[in-house]
Design a protein around this motif. Structure first.
Motif, PDB file in Angstrom:
ATOM      1  N   THR A   1       0.830  -1.208   0.000  1.00 25.67           N
ATOM      2  CA  THR A   1       0.000   0.000   0.000  1.00 25.67           C
ATOM      3  C   THR A   1       0.867   1.262   0.000  1.00 25.67           C
ATOM      4  OG1 THR A   1      -1.722  -1.197   1.207  1.00 25.67           O
ATOM      5  CG2 THR A   1      -1.851   1.201   1.217  1.00 25.67           C
ATOM      6  N   ALA A   2       1.881   1.245   0.865  1.00 26.77           N
ATOM      7  CA  ALA A   2       2.762   2.418   0.923  1.00 26.77           C
ATOM      8  C   ALA A   2       3.487   2.619  -0.404  1.00 26.77           C
ATOM      9  CB  ALA A   2       3.774   2.245   2.060  1.00 26.77           C
ATOM     10  N   PHE A   3       3.937   1.536  -0.984  1.00 28.52           N
ATOM     11  CA  PHE A   3       4.679   1.643  -2.236  1.00 28.52           C
ATOM     12  C   PHE A   3       3.779   2.121  -3.372  1.00 28.52           C
ATOM     13  CE2 PHE A   3       6.483  -0.348  -6.102  1.00 28.52           C
ATOM     14  CZ  PHE A   3       7.701   0.326  -6.122  1.00 28.52           C
ATOM     15  N   VAL A   4       2.569   1.527  -3.485  1.00 31.34           N
ATOM     16  CA  VAL A   4       1.640   1.934  -4.544  1.00 31.34           C
ATOM     17  C   VAL A   4       1.170   3.373  -4.330  1.00 31.34           C
ATOM     18  CG1 VAL A   4      -0.649   1.512  -5.544  1.00 31.34           C
ATOM     19  CG2 VAL A   4       0.901  -0.401  -5.093  1.00 31.34           C
ATOM     20  N   GLY A   5       0.887   3.721  -3.081  1.00 32.99           N
ATOM     21  CA  GLY A   5       0.474   5.099  -2.780  1.00 32.99           C
ATOM     22  C   GLY A   5       1.535   6.101  -3.172  1.00 32.99           C
ATOM     23  N   LEU A   6       2.776   5.768  -2.915  1.00 40.15           N
ATOM     24  CA  LEU A   6       3.884   6.656  -3.275  1.00 40.15           C
ATOM     25  C   LEU A   6       3.979   6.810  -4.797  1.00 40.15           C
ATOM     26  CD1 LEU A   6       6.363   8.292  -2.399  1.00 40.15           C
ATOM     27  CD2 LEU A   6       7.703   6.163  -2.526  1.00 40.15           C
ATOM     28  N   LEU A   7       3.823   5.708  -5.511  1.00 38.71           N
ATOM     29  CA  LEU A   7       3.890   5.776  -6.971  1.00 38.71           C
ATOM     30  C   LEU A   7       2.760   6.626  -7.546  1.00 38.71           C
ATOM     31  CD1 LEU A   7       4.838   2.083  -7.919  1.00 38.71           C
ATOM     32  CD2 LEU A   7       6.326   4.103  -7.905  1.00 38.71           C
TER      33      LEU A   7
ATOM     34  N   SER B   1       1.070   9.011  -6.038  1.00 37.45           N
ATOM     35  CA  SER B   1       1.260  10.437  -5.703  1.00 37.45           C
ATOM     36  C   SER B   1       2.328  11.077  -6.588  1.00 37.45           C
ATOM     37  CB  SER B   1       1.640  10.596  -4.231  1.00 37.45           C
ATOM     38  OG  SER B   1       2.903   9.983  -3.978  1.00 37.45           O
ATOM     39  N   ILE B   2       3.274  10.286  -7.054  1.00 37.07           N
ATOM     40  CA  ILE B   2       4.354  10.839  -7.888  1.00 37.07           C
ATOM     41  C   ILE B   2       3.926  10.952  -9.358  1.00 37.07           C
ATOM     42  CG2 ILE B   2       6.677  10.375  -8.814  1.00 37.07           C
ATOM     43  CD1 ILE B   2       7.355   9.138  -6.105  1.00 37.07           C
ATOM     44  N   PHE B   3       3.313   9.884  -9.864  1.00 30.60           N
ATOM     45  CA  PHE B   3       3.035   9.846 -11.300  1.00 30.60           C
ATOM     46  C   PHE B   3       1.626  10.323 -11.668  1.00 30.60           C
ATOM     47  CE2 PHE B   3       6.424   6.740 -10.719  1.00 30.60           C
ATOM     48  CZ  PHE B   3       7.347   7.167 -11.657  1.00 30.60           C
ATOM     49  N   PHE B   4       0.678  10.280 -10.750  1.00 31.85           N
ATOM     50  CA  PHE B   4      -0.707  10.635 -11.085  1.00 31.85           C
ATOM     51  C   PHE B   4      -1.192  11.732 -10.158  1.00 31.85           C
ATOM     52  CE2 PHE B   4      -0.145   6.213 -12.211  1.00 31.85           C
ATOM     53  CZ  PHE B   4      -0.532   6.201 -13.538  1.00 31.85           C
TER      54      PHE B   4
ATOM     55  N   ARG C   1      -8.741   6.866  -0.330  1.00 32.28           N
ATOM     56  CA  ARG C   1      -9.761   5.874  -0.659  1.00 32.28           C
ATOM     57  C   ARG C   1      -9.151   4.725  -1.469  1.00 32.28           C
ATOM     58  NH1 ARG C   1     -12.874   8.956  -3.359  1.00 32.28           N
ATOM     59  NH2 ARG C   1     -13.903   9.817  -1.507  1.00 32.28           N
ATOM     60  N   PHE C   2      -8.327   5.085  -2.433  1.00 30.93           N
ATOM     61  CA  PHE C   2      -7.677   4.054  -3.247  1.00 30.93           C
ATOM     62  C   PHE C   2      -6.777   3.160  -2.386  1.00 30.93           C
ATOM     63  CE2 PHE C   2      -3.904   2.643  -5.518  1.00 30.93           C
ATOM     64  CZ  PHE C   2      -4.455   1.913  -6.545  1.00 30.93           C
ATOM     65  N   CYS C   3      -6.009   3.779  -1.519  1.00 36.72           N
ATOM     66  CA  CYS C   3      -5.088   3.000  -0.668  1.00 36.72           C
ATOM     67  C   CYS C   3      -5.839   2.052   0.265  1.00 36.72           C
ATOM     68  CB  CYS C   3      -4.207   3.947   0.147  1.00 36.72           C
ATOM     69  SG  CYS C   3      -2.952   4.819  -0.845  1.00 36.72           S
ATOM     70  N   MET C   4      -6.976   2.498   0.810  1.00 38.61           N
ATOM     71  CA  MET C   4      -7.755   1.641   1.713  1.00 38.61           C
ATOM     72  C   MET C   4      -8.309   0.428   0.974  1.00 38.61           C
ATOM     73  SD  MET C   4      -9.780   4.459   4.055  1.00 38.61           S
ATOM     74  CE  MET C   4     -10.684   3.183   4.895  1.00 38.61           C
ATOM     75  N   ILE C   5      -8.863   0.680  -0.218  1.00 35.08           N
ATOM     76  CA  ILE C   5      -9.403  -0.431  -1.000  1.00 35.08           C
ATOM     77  C   ILE C   5      -8.291  -1.389  -1.417  1.00 35.08           C
ATOM     78  CG2 ILE C   5     -10.591  -1.053  -3.144  1.00 35.08           C
ATOM     79  CD1 ILE C   5     -12.075   1.647  -2.937  1.00 35.08           C
ATOM     80  N   PHE C   6      -7.196  -0.792  -1.867  1.00 34.02           N
ATOM     81  CA  PHE C   6      -6.049  -1.615  -2.291  1.00 34.02           C
ATOM     82  C   PHE C   6      -5.514  -2.446  -1.121  1.00 34.02           C
ATOM     83  CE2 PHE C   6      -1.499  -2.244  -2.882  1.00 34.02           C
ATOM     84  CZ  PHE C   6      -1.477  -2.859  -4.115  1.00 34.02           C
TER      85      PHE C   6
END
Length: 351
Positions: A24-30, A32-35, A44-49
């Motif tokens: 979650t932390a890794f995807v959230g970081l990506l 926030s950087i790229f999108f 919301r995305f991080c919680m579902i993920f």
């Protein structure tokens, strides 16, 4: 063996939590950087993920780890079951390491005790066979020696023939005595000797034994006596014949190991719980403390050379113990070297 197994979820939950947090932390970081997503959408995305990854990770880890461990644990159970441990084989297979450790530790402890018991029994078996061989060999060689002497020409002399035949007969009598005692103790040990329980006077039984052993005691000038004059009968329950044999064996030992001009004294005392205790006491040579725990073993002798010179089968005390235990009673022994010995046993008193 049951193939059901106890499940443990602690490992899977912790592992899934670590995977979820990292993913979650890794995807959230990506993201926030790229999108350039807003904070609310990102949360919301991080919680579902995180929820989806946690559920997926948990089930995958639980299934894979359980299957991995189960295959290896099952092999342990299969290997252990070859050792014919019925109690272990009845246990359900578990993948809980703590439970498995306890089960294997208990199994190992039981096996260790079983091996130690088998070693003790093997040692006892060797000693027993050696004793039986020795006890039977002595009278057999005696009989054989006299018969061979007669066959070699001594039978032509009537005096020698009669003397040697009489000595051979004594050897045969001792063989018969040993075999009879072995037969009796075998029946007692397997519970094949039924007791004929009746009400009888224990004082009369002891007096009968006094009469039977009077001549044997007189050879060493040993006095057989009660501790007091018993005017009234003391009635007990038991197999009269077997109890008389108990008293006989104890008194024969008392005379055998008693000193010249000594005494063998019998007392009968009341105990609690409607019991009486019969004591056979002597002022003989006594028994050293280290021998007392083994006194009731078959063929065990404190003084092997002296005891064999006195004769006997070496089974007397073993028979005594089994007869008393067959009556659900207790037998005791106390002894001091150069002071004397006391053997005692309990009986149920008749009302």
């Amino acid at each position: 063996m049951s193939i059901t197994f106890k499940k443990t979820y602690r490992f899977a939950v912790k592992s899934a939590l670590y995977v979820t947090l990292f993913s979650t932390a890794f995807v959230g970081l990506l993201i926030s950087i790229f999108f350039k997503a807003g904070n609310q959408e990102l949360i919301r995305f991080c919680m579902i993920f995180a929820f989806c990854v946690a559920i997926f990770s948990f089930f995958v880890l639980q299934y894979r780890v359980e299957r991995f461990i189960y295959r290896r644990v099952k092999k342990i159970y299969d290997d252990v079951s070859l050792l014919e441990s019925s109690s272990f084989r009845k246990q359900p297979i578990t993948t809980d390491m703590a439970t498995l450790t306890r089960q294997v530790k208990k199994f190992a402890t039981d096996k260790k005790l079983e091996i130690e018991t088998l070693k003790i029994r093997e040692e006892y078996r060797r000693e027993f066979l050696g004793n039986v061989s020795h006890e039977l060999k002595t009278p057999l060689f005696t009989v054989q020696g006299y018969l061979l002497t007669l066959l070699d020409g001594a039978m032509n002399d009537k005096t020698i023939r009669k003397k040697y035949l009489q000595r051979a007969e004594k050897g045969v009598e001792r063989l018969i005595y040993i075999v009879q005692d072995l037969d009796m103790i075998t029946k007692l040990e397997v519970g094949d000797l039924n007791l004929m329980t009746t009400k009888f006077d224990i004082v009369e039984v002891v007096q009968n034994v006094f009469d039977l052993l009077e001549m044997k005691a007189s050879e060493k000038n040993i006095m057989l006596m009660f501790d007091m004059k018993y005017i009234k009968a003391i009635e007990v329950f038991g197999d009269r014949e077997k109890i008389q044999q108990v008293v006989m064996n104890l008194m024969v030992n008392s005379i055998k190991y008693g000193k010249e001009d000594g005494t063998t004294e019998v007392s009968i005392e009341d105990l609690v719980n409607n019991k009486v205790i019969v004591r056979v006491m002597d002022n003989g040579e006594g028994i050293e403390k280290q021998h007392i725990p083994r006194l009731f073993e078959r063929f065990y002798r404190v003084d092997k050379s002296g005891a064999r010179s006195e004769g006997g089968s070496g089974l007397g005390l073993a028979i005594v113990k089994h007869i008393i235990e067959a009556h659900d009673e207790k037998i005791y022994v106390e002894s001091k070297v150069n002071v004397g010995s006391e053997f005692s046993f309990t009986l149920e008193k008749a009302k």
